[in-house]
Write an enzyme that holds these catalytic residues in place. Structure first.
Site, short mmCIF file in Angstrom:
data_model
loop_
_atom_site.label_atom_id
_atom_site.label_comp_id
_atom_site.label_asym_id
_atom_site.label_seq_id
_atom_site.Cartn_x
_atom_site.Cartn_y
_atom_site.Cartn_z
N ARG A 136 -9.64 52.70 84.60
CA ARG A 136 -9.12 51.79 83.60
C ARG A 136 -8.21 52.51 82.61
O ARG A 136 -8.22 53.74 82.50
CB ARG A 136 -10.28 51.13 82.83
CG ARG A 136 -11.08 50.15 83.63
CD ARG A 136 -12.35 49.68 82.89
NE ARG A 136 -13.36 50.72 82.84
CZ ARG A 136 -14.59 50.56 82.33
NH1 ARG A 136 -14.91 49.38 81.80
NH2 ARG A 136 -15.45 51.54 82.33
N TYR A 187 -15.65 52.18 73.97
CA TYR A 187 -17.09 52.04 74.24
C TYR A 187 -17.75 53.39 73.95
O TYR A 187 -17.33 54.41 74.50
CB TYR A 187 -17.33 51.67 75.70
CG TYR A 187 -16.94 50.26 76.08
CD1 TYR A 187 -17.61 49.16 75.54
CD2 TYR A 187 -15.92 50.03 76.98
CE1 TYR A 187 -17.24 47.87 75.88
CE2 TYR A 187 -15.55 48.74 77.34
CZ TYR A 187 -16.21 47.67 76.78
OH TYR A 187 -15.86 46.38 77.12
N LYS A 231 -13.63 54.59 77.67
CA LYS A 231 -14.95 55.21 77.70
C LYS A 231 -15.09 56.23 76.58
O LYS A 231 -14.11 56.71 76.01
CB LYS A 231 -15.20 55.89 79.05
CG LYS A 231 -15.36 54.89 80.20
CD LYS A 231 -16.52 53.93 79.99
CE LYS A 231 -17.87 54.60 80.10
NZ LYS A 231 -19.00 53.64 79.89
N HIS A 250 -21.71 53.63 73.23
CA HIS A 250 -23.10 53.63 73.70
C HIS A 250 -23.85 54.85 73.15
O HIS A 250 -24.48 55.61 73.88
CB HIS A 250 -23.16 53.60 75.23
CG HIS A 250 -22.49 52.41 75.84
ND1 HIS A 250 -23.01 51.14 75.77
CD2 HIS A 250 -21.33 52.30 76.53
CE1 HIS A 250 -22.21 50.29 76.39
NE2 HIS A 250 -21.17 50.97 76.85
N GLU A 277 -18.81 47.83 72.00
CA GLU A 277 -20.02 47.13 72.44
C GLU A 277 -20.85 46.55 71.30
O GLU A 277 -21.77 45.76 71.55
CB GLU A 277 -20.90 48.05 73.30
CG GLU A 277 -21.61 49.17 72.55
CD GLU A 277 -20.79 50.43 72.42
OE1 GLU A 277 -21.35 51.46 72.04
OE2 GLU A 277 -19.56 50.39 72.73
N ASP A 288 -25.83 52.34 80.95
CA ASP A 288 -25.00 52.78 79.82
C ASP A 288 -25.81 52.93 78.54
O ASP A 288 -25.46 53.73 77.67
CB ASP A 288 -23.87 51.77 79.57
CG ASP A 288 -22.56 52.18 80.23
OD1 ASP A 288 -22.44 53.35 80.63
OD2 ASP A 288 -21.67 51.33 80.35
N VAL A 333 -24.60 53.63 88.30
CA VAL A 333 -23.26 54.07 87.90
C VAL A 333 -22.98 53.59 86.48
O VAL A 333 -23.11 52.41 86.16
CB VAL A 333 -22.21 53.52 88.89
CG1 VAL A 333 -20.80 53.86 88.41
CG2 VAL A 333 -22.45 54.08 90.29
N VAL A 373 -27.77 48.02 85.71
CA VAL A 373 -26.54 47.84 84.93
C VAL A 373 -26.74 48.32 83.49
O VAL A 373 -25.77 48.67 82.80
CB VAL A 373 -26.09 46.36 84.96
CG1 VAL A 373 -24.76 46.18 84.23
CG2 VAL A 373 -25.95 45.87 86.40
#
Length: 367
Positions: free
Chosen positions: A15, A94, A75, A96, A118, A270, A298, A267
């Site tokens: 991305r 993002y 990221k 996290h 997020e 993260d 992932v 999912v």
């Protein structure tokens, strides 16, 4: 404002944080945009398309971090980027944080302001910058689950849809939010048998109204989860507490209830994962076996479909980038509750309650 977009360096991340139209809008408003060379290649966007809209193409991330006031990423910064981040600089991406103590400490020491996609909440309490990637990850989870249930991938050898005379796969989805709802819709399209679990009864009533007949909505508690693990061929971990670590809903002992070769797609990885045995993996090496159950964990699932994900993400992030550029970061945070909710760290202070609680540090208001 001088805005920088570095190339993403996380493994298998395709991305990019800005589209050419974003460059056009920002430069028309009088701002300057630096794009690292080849930043958009993974999403099918060559440097020339950015340059045509007024971006300056820069050869290295070091040059971008050295000069930009606002860094826009996809990221979280990796260890090799920590030393490039300057005090007073703003990073919008993002993060996290609750799942990464090293990152949290590094950003606190940097003196930068960290705005996390997020945790940005709009006036209706929604998470508009997380939603599109949750939609992608939810839909991908069934696609990946179908693949890893195949025997060559060490799965059970199950076809999600079954065939006449053979039952379809049973899928248990833990969490009825955006990820879970999108997973359920795609799974229903495969004609699988689906259980969708959540603890919010209002949400369950809504899902019961809108979901196809093959989706059964269930209240999530320990007994129901264990019952579903016994039945499941595929489990999707789709729980979220914004800004905080994901709750652990499945223990190692629970895995012994599952059929050998069944698959878990976590999912929630993260945010630390909702399965005790989950650990971060990459698209290059996505799975591993624990207690005979194949785990797929992932951390950047949407990165594999970079073009779709980039357009979906940039559609929602650009208005906030424009606002930060127009008013300046700190004034924008003061006047915009959504941007204040995105502020996790401001100049060495933890300004998100969930992150502060996770690491046992003092919480301070961003405003």
């Amino acid at each position: 404002m001088l805005i920088g977009v570095p190339r993403e360096i996380k493994r298998d991340e395709y991305r990019v944080a800005m589209l050419p139209v974003g460059v056009e809008e920002l430069t028309r408003a009088g701002h300057k945009v630096l794009i690292e060379s080849h930043a958009g290649v993974g999403s099918g966007i060559p440097d020339g398309e950015y340059a045509a809209e007024g971006a300056q193409i820069v050869s290295s991330a070091k040059d971008i971090y050295a000069s930009a006031d606002l860094i826009v990423k996809v990221k979280e910064p990796l260890a090799q980027e920590f030393s490039l981040i300057r005090a007073g600089q703003t990073i919008f991406t993002y993060f996290h944080f609750a799942a990464d103590h090293e990152l949290t400490e590094a950003m606190l020491k940097s003196g930068a302001t960290c705005l996390a996609y997020e945790t940005l909440r709009d006036a209706q309490g929604r998470l508009p910058l997380l939603t599109p990637m949750s939609e992608v990850a939810g839909r991908m989870s069934i696609q990946e689950g179908a693949k890893y249930l195949e025997r060559p991938q060490l799965g059970r050898g199950i076809l999600l849809a079954g065939v006449p005379g053979v039952a379809p796969a049973h899928i248990a989805i833990l969490g009825g939010g955006v990820v879970g709802a999108n997973a359920a819709k795609i799974a229903a399209g495969f004609q699988a048998d689906i259980a969708l679990l959540d603890i919010n009864m209002d949400r369950l009533r809504y899902l019961d109204d809108i979901m196809p007949p093959s989706v059964n909505v269930l209240y999530s508690d320990r007994h129901t989860i264990r019952d579903q693990l016994r039945l499941a061929d595929l489990v999707i971990g789709a729980v979220l507490i914004p800004g905080a670590k994901a709750p652990r809903l499945i223990t190692r002992q629970d895995l012994k209830l599952m059929k050998p070769g069944s698959v878990i797609i976590d999912v929630a990885i993260d945010q630390g994962g909702c399965v005790e045995t989950s650990r971060p993996t990459t698209h290059s090496d996505p799975t591993y076996l624990e207690e005979g159950v194949l785990h797929y964990c992932v951390t950047n699932m949407p990165g594999a479909v970079g073009r779709t994900s980039t357009f979906a993400l940039c559609n929602v992030t650009l208005p906030w980038v424009m606002q930060l550029a127009k008013y300046g970061v700190e004034p924008a945070i003061r006047q915009s509750p959504p941007l204040a909710s995105a502020a996790n760290i401001v100049r060495g202070r933890v300004t998100n309650q969930a992150v502060a609680d996770t690491f046992g540090v003092k919480y301070e208001s961003a405003i």
